[in-house]
Write an enzyme that holds these catalytic residues in place. Structure first.
Site, PDB file in Angstrom:
ATOM      1  N   ASP A  51       8.435  -4.415   2.157  1.00 45.68           N
ATOM      2  CA  ASP A  51       7.865  -3.870   0.928  1.00 45.68           C
ATOM      3  C   ASP A  51       8.516  -2.509   0.640  1.00 45.68           C
ATOM      4  OD1 ASP A  51       5.291  -4.346  -0.948  1.00 45.68           O
ATOM      5  OD2 ASP A  51       5.548  -2.200  -0.580  1.00 45.68           O
ATOM      6  N   GLU A  77       7.396  -5.980  -5.467  1.00 44.77           N
ATOM      7  CA  GLU A  77       8.418  -5.281  -4.695  1.00 44.77           C
ATOM      8  C   GLU A  77       8.473  -5.755  -3.247  1.00 44.77           C
ATOM      9  OE1 GLU A  77       4.741  -2.495  -4.780  1.00 44.77           O
ATOM     10  OE2 GLU A  77       5.692  -4.031  -6.021  1.00 44.77           O
TER      11      GLU A  77
END
Length: 485
Positions: free
Chosen positions: A351, A394
């Protein structure tokens, strides 16, 4: 005593011989003419049969390809990020623009509760927005099977026209049903295409469903939405449905004229590799040869477009990595193969740290560039056997088959270091980027037994890495989640 016989006169004998000769000539003529007539009749039937077969093959292939293309259109739309994310304003603009450039009469967005959020019928005073379609067949089937679906003909309650609907389910990030996108096509468009492709054939082609309802040659008179007017004659339906031998059928039409008929079933799955043998078409008209050549060209294009659509459905359009759909489809197969071979299998969840701040500070366009930048670094930091996907937002996931936790740590650390060492830069800005990483391995933890559990445990370890300060790795352990590296 003398006996006298009547001796025929020469003229009578000649007359009898002449009549006999005429009779013999007539019989011989019949013996020649009847077989010749029969042979010509059979040749005419064979020629007509071959012509109808070629025409039916061409028309069937065209219709199958057309159905497949329209179904693929809707399936691709249903997998767009802004559709799956319920971004109605952006989706509505896209739907309207797409409809204007295609055969679709209407494009409709339905939420998971069966309520129409919007449609593209703007020329009418009322449209379908707010209508509950939960009990409609296409909604129920798309929800149950989570697969694209093509309806039979039905009458639109909005346009009052006979239409065919193409439906595809919207699936959320967990691959759960989250609504339906469906597009409708007025059957008059299908009819128009069939008429335009009648080169080299003097007959008529019709399309009907298995219940005998006509899909072409339709007219809705006086706003009559009764479906009975679209049902073909019973004996024609019986012939079309039961004609397993693919024979010619002879019958009288409604005008009392004798006609030949031939039928061919339509397979909605399509045959993208089908090619008409152009060398066998030499005896036919030039126009028909050109038509078949065009169909062969279209066959090649459809096959190429189908491959492209498949790639679009499993690929993130922004990063060009595989998407979550592909991970769900292929990840379990990879995991099961590792189990079968008794090999380790590791999962790495990544992430981008403080990505929301990047979007808020520099805008979403720069944010997209940062996503592509990180995706490229990840791709260059792993092995060829590793399956890299953009899992959503993301977050990225790497599935590493035949990989122990020690090897997975090395891969993850290489990714983390390369991201940190290579900030995103352009002519106007430089952005330092870091990532947090969670790792899990099948076999290391007693509560990891399936592919989905492996994903979940890697995600839990990622959460611990972020909670612990970001820009670091954590390994899932059932006794102590998020063990320090």
């Amino acid at each position: 005593m003398r006996v006298f016989r009547n001796i025929p006169q020469p003229n009578k004998i000649r007359g009898q011989l002449h009549r006999a000769l005429i009779l013999i000539t007539f019989i011989i003529g019949l013996c020649i003419f009847i077989p010749t007539l029969f042979i010509e009749f059979r040749q005419t039937i064979q020629h007509q049969n071959e012509e109808m077969v070629n025409y039916l093959n061409a028309q069937t292939y065209f219709f199958e390809s057309w159905l497949t293309e329209r179904s693929s259109d809707i399936h691709t739309i249903a997998n767009l990020d802004f559709v799956k994310g319920y971004h109605y304003e952006k989706a509505q603009d896209f739907f309207q623009d797409f409809k204007d450039k295609t055969d679709f009469t209407d494009l409709i967005f339905v939420n998971k509760d069966g309520i129409v959020q919007f449609d593209t019928v703007t020329e009418l005073t009322t449209n379908g927005t707010g209508v509950n379609v939960q009990k409609r067949e296409y909604f129920q089937i798309a929800k149950k099977t989570q697969q694209p679906y093509i309806t039979d003909i039905f009458i639109s309650k909005v346009t009052n026209q006979p239409i065919v609907a193409f439906a595809s389910p919207i699936l959320n990030e967990q691959q759960e049903f989250n609504g339906v996108v469906f597009g409708t096509v007025n059957v008059q468009i299908i009819n128009q295409y069939l008429h335009e492709s009648r080169v080299g054939f003097l007959g008529h082609a019709y399309i009907m469903n298995q219940n005998g309802m006509m899909l072409t040659e339709l007219n809705v008179r006086n706003n009559d939405s009764s479906s009975e007017q679209f049902i073909v004659d019973e004996h024609i339906l019986d012939f079309a449905v039961n004609n397993t031998a693919n024979d010619l059928h002879v019958y009288k039409d409604m005008n009392g004229k004798w006609v030949f008929a031939k039928s061919k079933p339509i397979n909605q799955q399509g045959n993208y590799d089908y090619q008409i043998n152009e060398h066998q078409l030499a005896p036919y008209a030039q126009e028909f040869q050109e038509l078949c050549s065009s169909f062969n060209d279209m066959s090649t294009k459809v096959r190429q477009d189908t491959i492209l659509l498949k790639e679009l459905s499993i690929t993130c359009q922004l990063t060009k990595l595989y998407n979550r759909r592909y991970l769900i489809e292929q990840g379990e197969l990879v995991f099961e193969k590792c189990l079968e071979d008794e090999n380790a299998c590791s999962c790495i969840a990544i992430d981008i740290d403080f990505f929301k701040k990047v979007n808020d500070t520099y805008g979403h366009l720069i944010g997209d560039e940062v996503l592509k930048h990180v995706a490229n670094i990840i791709s260059n930091s792993v092995r060829r056997v590793d399956l890299i996907t953009r899992y959503g937002g993301e977050e990225f996931v790497i599935l590493s088959p035949d990989t122990t936790i020690e090897s997975a740590i090395k891969i993850a650390e290489r990714v983390r270091e390369n991201v940190e060492a290579n900030p995103y830069t352009n002519d106007h800005v430089k952005i330092n980027v870091t990532v947090s990483i969670g790792i899990a391995q099948y076999g290391r933890a007693s509560d990891v037994a399936t592919f989905y559990e492996l994903l979940d445990k890697a995600d839990q370890a990622l959460y611990m890495a972020k909670e612990s300060g970001r820009n670091q790795l954590r390994v899932y352990d059932s006794t102590k989640v998020g063990t320090n590296i």
